[in-house]
Design a protein around this motif. Structure first.
Motif, PDB file in Angstrom:
ATOM      1  N   LEU A 484      11.919   2.620   7.288  1.00  0.00           N
ATOM      2  CA  LEU A 484      11.782   1.982   8.595  1.00  0.00           C
ATOM      3  C   LEU A 484      10.365   1.465   8.809  1.00  0.00           C
ATOM      4  O   LEU A 484      10.154   0.332   9.245  1.00  0.00           O
ATOM      5  CB  LEU A 484      12.158   2.992   9.680  1.00  0.00           C
ATOM      6  CG  LEU A 484      11.975   2.553  11.131  1.00  0.00           C
ATOM      7  CD1 LEU A 484      12.931   1.431  11.457  1.00  0.00           C
ATOM      8  CD2 LEU A 484      12.196   3.749  12.064  1.00  0.00           C
ATOM      9  N   HIS A 485       9.373   2.286   8.490  1.00  0.00           N
ATOM     10  CA  HIS A 485       7.981   1.901   8.712  1.00  0.00           C
ATOM     11  C   HIS A 485       7.552   0.783   7.759  1.00  0.00           C
ATOM     12  O   HIS A 485       6.775  -0.087   8.135  1.00  0.00           O
ATOM     13  CB  HIS A 485       7.078   3.122   8.573  1.00  0.00           C
ATOM     14  CG  HIS A 485       7.154   4.055   9.743  1.00  0.00           C
ATOM     15  ND1 HIS A 485       6.200   4.093  10.735  1.00  0.00           N
ATOM     16  CD2 HIS A 485       8.094   4.964  10.096  1.00  0.00           C
ATOM     17  CE1 HIS A 485       6.542   5.000  11.646  1.00  0.00           C
ATOM     18  NE2 HIS A 485       7.683   5.537  11.271  1.00  0.00           N
ATOM     19  N   ARG A 486       8.028   0.822   6.520  1.00  0.00           N
ATOM     20  CA  ARG A 486       7.681  -0.265   5.596  1.00  0.00           C
ATOM     21  C   ARG A 486       8.266  -1.586   6.110  1.00  0.00           C
ATOM     22  O   ARG A 486       7.621  -2.626   6.079  1.00  0.00           O
ATOM     23  CB  ARG A 486       8.237   0.022   4.198  1.00  0.00           C
ATOM     24  CG  ARG A 486       7.738   1.289   3.540  1.00  0.00           C
ATOM     25  CD  ARG A 486       6.292   1.276   3.107  1.00  0.00           C
ATOM     26  NE  ARG A 486       5.307   1.313   4.159  1.00  0.00           N
ATOM     27  CZ  ARG A 486       5.020   2.366   4.916  1.00  0.00           C
ATOM     28  NH1 ARG A 486       5.672   3.493   4.776  1.00  0.00           N
ATOM     29  NH2 ARG A 486       4.084   2.306   5.837  1.00  0.00           N
ATOM     30  N   TYR A 487       9.503  -1.536   6.594  1.00  0.00           N
ATOM     31  CA  TYR A 487      10.130  -2.752   7.095  1.00  0.00           C
ATOM     32  C   TYR A 487       9.422  -3.255   8.344  1.00  0.00           C
ATOM     33  O   TYR A 487       9.230  -4.463   8.533  1.00  0.00           O
ATOM     34  CB  TYR A 487      11.607  -2.485   7.395  1.00  0.00           C
ATOM     35  CG  TYR A 487      12.326  -3.695   7.946  1.00  0.00           C
ATOM     36  CD1 TYR A 487      12.677  -4.752   7.116  1.00  0.00           C
ATOM     37  CD2 TYR A 487      12.638  -3.781   9.297  1.00  0.00           C
ATOM     38  CE1 TYR A 487      13.321  -5.867   7.626  1.00  0.00           C
ATOM     39  CE2 TYR A 487      13.279  -4.887   9.808  1.00  0.00           C
ATOM     40  CZ  TYR A 487      13.618  -5.931   8.965  1.00  0.00           C
ATOM     41  OH  TYR A 487      14.247  -7.040   9.477  1.00  0.00           O
ATOM     42  N   SER A 488       9.019  -2.314   9.214  1.00  0.00           N
ATOM     43  CA  SER A 488       8.328  -2.710  10.436  1.00  0.00           C
ATOM     44  C   SER A 488       6.984  -3.365  10.119  1.00  0.00           C
ATOM     45  O   SER A 488       6.608  -4.358  10.741  1.00  0.00           O
ATOM     46  CB  SER A 488       8.125  -1.480  11.326  1.00  0.00           C
ATOM     47  OG  SER A 488       7.430  -1.816  12.507  1.00  0.00           O
ATOM     48  N   GLN A 489       6.264  -2.803   9.148  1.00  0.00           N
ATOM     49  CA  GLN A 489       4.963  -3.350   8.785  1.00  0.00           C
ATOM     50  C   GLN A 489       5.064  -4.621   7.953  1.00  0.00           C
ATOM     51  O   GLN A 489       4.217  -5.501   8.043  1.00  0.00           O
ATOM     52  CB  GLN A 489       4.158  -2.309   7.987  1.00  0.00           C
ATOM     53  CG  GLN A 489       3.536  -1.222   8.833  1.00  0.00           C
ATOM     54  CD  GLN A 489       2.445  -0.490   8.063  1.00  0.00           C
ATOM     55  OE1 GLN A 489       1.884  -1.001   7.108  1.00  0.00           O
ATOM     56  NE2 GLN A 489       2.148   0.713   8.499  1.00  0.00           N
ATOM     57  N   CYS A 490       6.085  -4.700   7.123  1.00  0.00           N
ATOM     58  CA  CYS A 490       6.179  -5.800   6.150  1.00  0.00           C
ATOM     59  C   CYS A 490       7.548  -6.468   6.219  1.00  0.00           C
ATOM     60  O   CYS A 490       8.336  -6.389   5.268  1.00  0.00           O
ATOM     61  CB  CYS A 490       5.927  -5.293   4.741  1.00  0.00           C
ATOM     62  SG  CYS A 490       4.412  -4.375   4.533  1.00  0.00           S
ATOM     63  N   GLU A 492       8.215  -9.353   5.778  1.00  0.00           N
ATOM     64  CA  GLU A 492       8.303 -10.394   4.753  1.00  0.00           C
ATOM     65  C   GLU A 492       8.971  -9.903   3.474  1.00  0.00           C
ATOM     66  O   GLU A 492       9.429 -10.699   2.642  1.00  0.00           O
ATOM     67  CB  GLU A 492       6.910 -10.938   4.413  1.00  0.00           C
ATOM     68  CG  GLU A 492       5.962  -9.954   3.742  1.00  0.00           C
ATOM     69  CD  GLU A 492       5.177  -9.100   4.733  1.00  0.00           C
ATOM     70  OE1 GLU A 492       4.264  -8.388   4.291  1.00  0.00           O
ATOM     71  OE2 GLU A 492       5.474  -9.159   5.946  1.00  0.00           O
ATOM     72  N   LEU A 493       9.059  -8.578   3.302  1.00  0.00           N
ATOM     73  CA  LEU A 493       9.725  -8.067   2.097  1.00  0.00           C
ATOM     74  C   LEU A 493      11.212  -8.430   2.121  1.00  0.00           C
ATOM     75  O   LEU A 493      11.760  -8.838   1.107  1.00  0.00           O
ATOM     76  CB  LEU A 493       9.549  -6.552   1.994  1.00  0.00           C
ATOM     77  CG  LEU A 493       8.104  -6.065   1.755  1.00  0.00           C
ATOM     78  CD1 LEU A 493       8.037  -4.544   1.791  1.00  0.00           C
ATOM     79  CD2 LEU A 493       7.564  -6.601   0.441  1.00  0.00           C
ATOM     80  N   ASP A 603       2.567  -3.363  -1.684  1.00  0.00           N
ATOM     81  CA  ASP A 603       1.972  -4.486  -2.397  1.00  0.00           C
ATOM     82  C   ASP A 603       2.748  -4.802  -3.676  1.00  0.00           C
ATOM     83  O   ASP A 603       3.004  -5.978  -3.989  1.00  0.00           O
ATOM     84  CB  ASP A 603       0.515  -4.178  -2.733  1.00  0.00           C
ATOM     85  CG  ASP A 603      -0.367  -4.063  -1.501  1.00  0.00           C
ATOM     86  OD1 ASP A 603       0.079  -4.503  -0.419  1.00  0.00           O
ATOM     87  OD2 ASP A 603      -1.481  -3.534  -1.614  1.00  0.00           O
ATOM     88  N   LEU A 604       3.109  -3.770  -4.425  1.00  0.00           N
ATOM     89  CA  LEU A 604       3.845  -3.985  -5.669  1.00  0.00           C
ATOM     90  C   LEU A 604       5.249  -4.509  -5.390  1.00  0.00           C
ATOM     91  O   LEU A 604       5.785  -5.315  -6.166  1.00  0.00           O
ATOM     92  CB  LEU A 604       3.906  -2.683  -6.459  1.00  0.00           C
ATOM     93  CG  LEU A 604       2.584  -2.243  -7.092  1.00  0.00           C
ATOM     94  CD1 LEU A 604       2.684  -0.806  -7.599  1.00  0.00           C
ATOM     95  CD2 LEU A 604       2.174  -3.176  -8.225  1.00  0.00           C
ATOM     96  N   PHE A 605       5.836  -4.063  -4.304  1.00  0.00           N
ATOM     97  CA  PHE A 605       7.160  -4.566  -3.908  1.00  0.00           C
ATOM     98  C   PHE A 605       7.077  -6.069  -3.639  1.00  0.00           C
ATOM     99  O   PHE A 605       7.914  -6.853  -4.102  1.00  0.00           O
ATOM    100  CB  PHE A 605       7.636  -3.811  -2.676  1.00  0.00           C
ATOM    101  CG  PHE A 605       9.117  -3.915  -2.396  1.00  0.00           C
ATOM    102  CD1 PHE A 605       9.970  -4.645  -3.201  1.00  0.00           C
ATOM    103  CD2 PHE A 605       9.655  -3.263  -1.295  1.00  0.00           C
ATOM    104  CE1 PHE A 605      11.332  -4.729  -2.927  1.00  0.00           C
ATOM    105  CE2 PHE A 605      11.005  -3.344  -1.008  1.00  0.00           C
ATOM    106  CZ  PHE A 605      11.847  -4.083  -1.830  1.00  0.00           C
ATOM    107  N   LEU A 606       6.037  -6.483  -2.920  1.00  0.00           N
ATOM    108  CA  LEU A 606       5.853  -7.906  -2.643  1.00  0.00           C
ATOM    109  C   LEU A 606       5.673  -8.694  -3.941  1.00  0.00           C
ATOM    110  O   LEU A 606       6.275  -9.768  -4.120  1.00  0.00           O
ATOM    111  CB  LEU A 606       4.636  -8.101  -1.733  1.00  0.00           C
ATOM    112  CG  LEU A 606       4.233  -9.546  -1.443  1.00  0.00           C
ATOM    113  CD1 LEU A 606       5.331 -10.256  -0.645  1.00  0.00           C
ATOM    114  CD2 LEU A 606       2.910  -9.598  -0.680  1.00  0.00           C
ATOM    115  N   LEU A 607       4.866  -8.187  -4.853  1.00  0.00           N
ATOM    116  CA  LEU A 607       4.646  -8.885  -6.120  1.00  0.00           C
ATOM    117  C   LEU A 607       5.936  -8.957  -6.934  1.00  0.00           C
ATOM    118  O   LEU A 607       6.240  -9.995  -7.541  1.00  0.00           O
ATOM    119  CB  LEU A 607       3.556  -8.183  -6.925  1.00  0.00           C
ATOM    120  CG  LEU A 607       2.139  -8.239  -6.358  1.00  0.00           C
ATOM    121  CD1 LEU A 607       1.163  -7.505  -7.266  1.00  0.00           C
ATOM    122  CD2 LEU A 607       1.683  -9.684  -6.160  1.00  0.00           C
TER     123      LEU A 607
END
Length: 803
Positions: A484-490, A492-493, A603-607
């Motif tokens: 949830l927090h990763r999605y809220s922050q990012c 764009e993923l 960061d690695l998920f985005l890359l």
């Protein structure tokens, strides 16, 4: 010609050793039996030895039977592991009187010394001695002393630091049989703690590696450098072939006596030689231990094919939906409908109500007109066992999502969870396999391809862009809050799937990875784990390897790396956190990209999402920025314990093109063509994009990190600016120009926008156009370095190199 180093192992003889010990009521081998095992393993021949039983009166011929001028005497007891500390190892001249004297002294002094040690170290006392003290403790220790082992003395070539080797097998709960090797001797634990990661001790899954590839890992350790004579003042004392033969032997024994081998007569729980010393190019075991057990029955196989009905349901049912308030069940219903899932394909189990939000209600599961693909359970934990029984008895659903907690997170709920697990395991043993269960303590699933969202977070708390493009990725998280927090922050993923695993009451991380490795909807699989179910770490690693061989990328983060972290994760997910070093080693060797922090995971998920189609040819980096500190910072960030990048050397043609470009823009007097390249704050949007384009065409450049200098007066970087020269949306502005270069380039290009919140629109605009962008340069370089190293390793796996 390829030389095969695999040893010939006499498994029948080793099995007989275990059988004989078992017939005597033992689950361990004495040291001399371990030496017999090694002799049958096909590897190095151990030293000759003779067991002198307690109370025996050996003859002079027996005492002089071993070769050499000295003998080694070792106390033989199943409970005294660290013999040296209590006087349990002595080297004496090969003289009958001196040997008899030492034998008698050891049989009295060692139990006394060990009793004193037990009193001083109560936490490490064997279970059989707990609660004993004084004469009772001494009597128990003496009773367990079998005798003294007299061993051939073989003086080592060198007693210098690092010239001893430890090799071991261990049956781990999560990963099954694991082999480890490294610096041996009495300070092994200290070496492992104090040396850099992978320098003192290495470990690998026996199922996923062979002796030659394990040796390639070992070559990177300080232990190998010492043994191979690669450090100052050292000479080689063992051949590479001997080490490969030893490792191969241990790995093959690990595979044979493994909990996952259905033909295994016994399971090696732990076997360790510490240390091997080296005499005239012989590997000499100086101490050995081995514990074993009978194999246990494995649980029934889960029908993981039904995960497809979980992620792409044609019919969804819910229980626990309030007709009057926004409870968890009602929020889940709202989110399902808001995602666009057809209301006519949803049903609610609710007695006394005809419909809620246009969704038809039924009084109970028996009243349903057809079988559900997905049944979402949002009721109290105390009601779950009875409901699970009913779902199974009625065959009401192909998959079940258990939202409630209170199912194994603490001692009070473990009995409830155990009953549910037993019922689910039993139905998995039937022909159809029954339903699969996700959770409990599960936050839900977002499946964009399945057109539904069962998160229980209201949109007021988590604004969601419905029906927007999503990426070919899956985020699988044991912690719903982490996801949830990763999605809220990012946002764009934007992965296609977000799956909260919860307690893994039934479906496991390994199951989910098995599914996604074969999914046509996913190229990137990101996993946050807190603990694996029994042997599921091994299944997870096998699935990682399968995904990598299929051309996919797997990103992994493991929580619980410290004792404090382990305690926290076990309390949250009801899954025990395993040994982090073993976990990281096994998952990394399987081919996953292992993140070291939450930020790095993002960061690695985005890359992985944005650079998947790009070619990774090597680890040569080009660094560019108009800010001098940033250019230097990139160069400073290319190496760490976990990765090694190089600064690329530009070709003469590239240097000429860059020189002409600088001259054309009147920057030649301010900027020198080198790497890293400080292009000066006066470089405009076009200069940034053109330099990146030139570098992307240099065959000696494998990746580019470019600072986009948002604070430079020459760069268009501000949204809705009153100054046309700063306007982000200007024609031929930096966002548009760089995005065009990135789109055409086969080389990965990563942007850095180092500035405050004023420049968030600039970052968002780049991300929307497929440009991975970071807020600081060192974070960008570290992430792309780890990513590239992992991509290169994955390519070696696909090419059959294995490492």
């Amino acid at each position: 010609m390829t030389v095969q180093y695999g040893p010939e192992i006499h498994f029948d003889a080793i099995t007989e050793l275990f059988q004989n010990a078992g017939n005597e009521g033992r689950n361990f081998l004495y040291e001399y039996e371990v030496y017999n095992l090694l002799a049958d393993s096909g590897a190095e021949t151990p030293p000759k030895s003779i067991l002198i039983p307690r109370g025996a009166r050996p003859s002079e011929d027996e005492l002089l039977a071993l070769p050499g001028e000295k003998v080694v005497l070792k106390i033989a007891s199943p409970t005294i592991i660290h013999k040296t500390e209590v006087g349990g190892v002595r080297i004496v001249a090969k003289d009958p009187n001196k040997i008899r004297s030492a034998l008698r002294r050891m049989l009295y002094e060692v139990p006394e010394n060990y009793a004193a040690w037990c009193q001083a170290n109560p936490a490490a006392v064997p279970d059989s001695y707990r609660g004993l003290s004084g004469e009772a403790l001494l009597a128990a220790i003496s009773r367990d002393v079998v005798g003294v082992l007299m061993v051939q003395f073989m003086p080592p070539d060198s007693a210098a630091f690092g010239n001893e080797l430890i090799v071991g097998l261990r049956n781990t709960r999560e990963f099954g049989m694991v082999i480890s090797a490294g610096l041996g001797g009495t300070d092994t634990e200290l070496y492992a703690e104090r040396f850099r990661k992978g320098q003192a001790i290495i470990a690998a899954s026996c199922e996923l590696i062979d002796g030659e590839h394990f040796f390639e890992l070992f070559r990177k350790t300080i232990s190998y450098k010492k043994l191979a004579g690669l450090t100052r003042g050292q000479r080689r004392i063992v051949s590479d072939e001997q080490l490969i033969e030893c490792f191969s032997s241990f790995i093959e024994m690990g595979r044979r006596y493994s909990p996952v081998n259905p033909q295994a007569e016994f399971v090696i729980e732990e076997m360790e030689i510490n240390p091997y010393a080296f005499t005239d190019f012989l590997m000499v075991p100086l101490d050995g231990m081995c514990r074993f057990s009978l194999p246990k029955k494995l649980g029934n196989t889960r029908p993981v094919v039904k995960i497809d009905t979980l992620l792409h349901p044609g019919k969804i049912g819910l229980v626990g939906v309030s007709a009057t308030r926004k409870n968890f069940g009602r929020i889940i219903l709202d989110n399902i409908l808001a995602e666009g899932y057809p209301a006519e394909n949803v049903v609610i189990i609710r007695d006394g109500v005809d419909e809620i939000e246009g969704v038809k209600c039924f009084p109970d599961l028996k009243s349903l007109p057809e079988k559900l693909d997905l049944f979402v359970v949002a009721i109290g934990a105390d009601q779950v066992p009875e409901l699970v029984d009913e779902v199974i008895a009625l065959d009401a659903a192909n998959s079940v999502m258990l939202i409630p907690g209170g199912m194994g997170e603490n001692e009070e709920s473990q009995e409830r969870a155990a009953k549910v697990i037993a019922k689910i395991d039993a139905v998995h043993g039937t022909e159809d396999g029954g339903p699969v269960f996700l959770g409990a303590n599960c936050m839900g699933v977002v499946s964009h391809p399945g057109n539904y969202d069962t998160w229980f977070i209201p949109e007021e708390k988590l604004p969601v862009s419905r029906n927007q493009p999503y990426r070919r990725a899956a985020l699988v998280s044991q912690s719903g809050a982490f996801m949830l927090h990763r999605y809220s922050q990012c946002p764009e993923l934007a992965p296609a799937y977000m799956v909260s695993m919860g307690n893994q009451t039934d479906l496991t991380l390994g199951d989910m990875l098995k599914y996604f490795k074969d999914s046509d909807e996913v190229d990137v699989i990101a996993v946050y784990a807190e603990g694996f179910s029994d042997l599921d770490g091994l299944e997870f690693c096998k699935a990682v390897r399968g995904a990598v061989l299929a051309g996919k990328e797997v990103l992994f983060y493991k929580a619980g790396r410290t004792p404090e972290g382990k305690t926290a994760t076990s309390g949250h997910t009801a899954s025990l956190a395993g040994d982090y070093m073993v976990c990281e080693s096994c998952v990394r060797q399987a081919g996953a990209i292992v993140a070291r922090s939450f930020t790095e995971f993002q960061d690695l998920f985005l890359l992985a999402e944005t650079l998947g189609p790009k070619k990774i040819m090597g680890n040569r980096l080009a660094a560019v920025s108009g800010a001098g500190f940033e250019a230097v910072g990139m160069a400073d960030s290319i190496q760490s314990d976990d990765f090694q990048m190089e600064l690329a050397s530009f070709s003469l043609q590239t240097q000429a093109r860059l020189g002409a470009l600088l001259k054309e823009n009147r920057l030649d007097g301010l900027v020198t063509v080198k790497n890293p390249m400080d292009i000066n704050p006066s470089a405009n949007d076009g200069v940034h994009a053109s330099i990146v384009e030139v570098l992307s065409q240099d065959g000696a450049v494998d990746a580019i990190v470019v600072g986009l200098d948002p604070l430079s007066p020459a760069v268009h970087s501000i949204m809705n600016s009153d100054v046309p020269a700063f306007e982000l949306g200007a024609d031929k502005g930096i966002v548009q120009l760089v995005a065009e270069v990135v789109k055409k380039s086969e080389v990965p290009i990563i942007g850095v926008v180092d500035g405050g919140r004023l420049y968030d629109p600039m970052r968002d605009a780049l991300l929307e156009r497929g440009v991975p962008v970071f807020p600081v340069c060192d974070r960008a370089v570290a992430s792309v370095s780890l990513y590239i190293e992992s991509r290169l390793y994955a390519e070696r796996i696909r090419n059959g190199a294995g490492l």
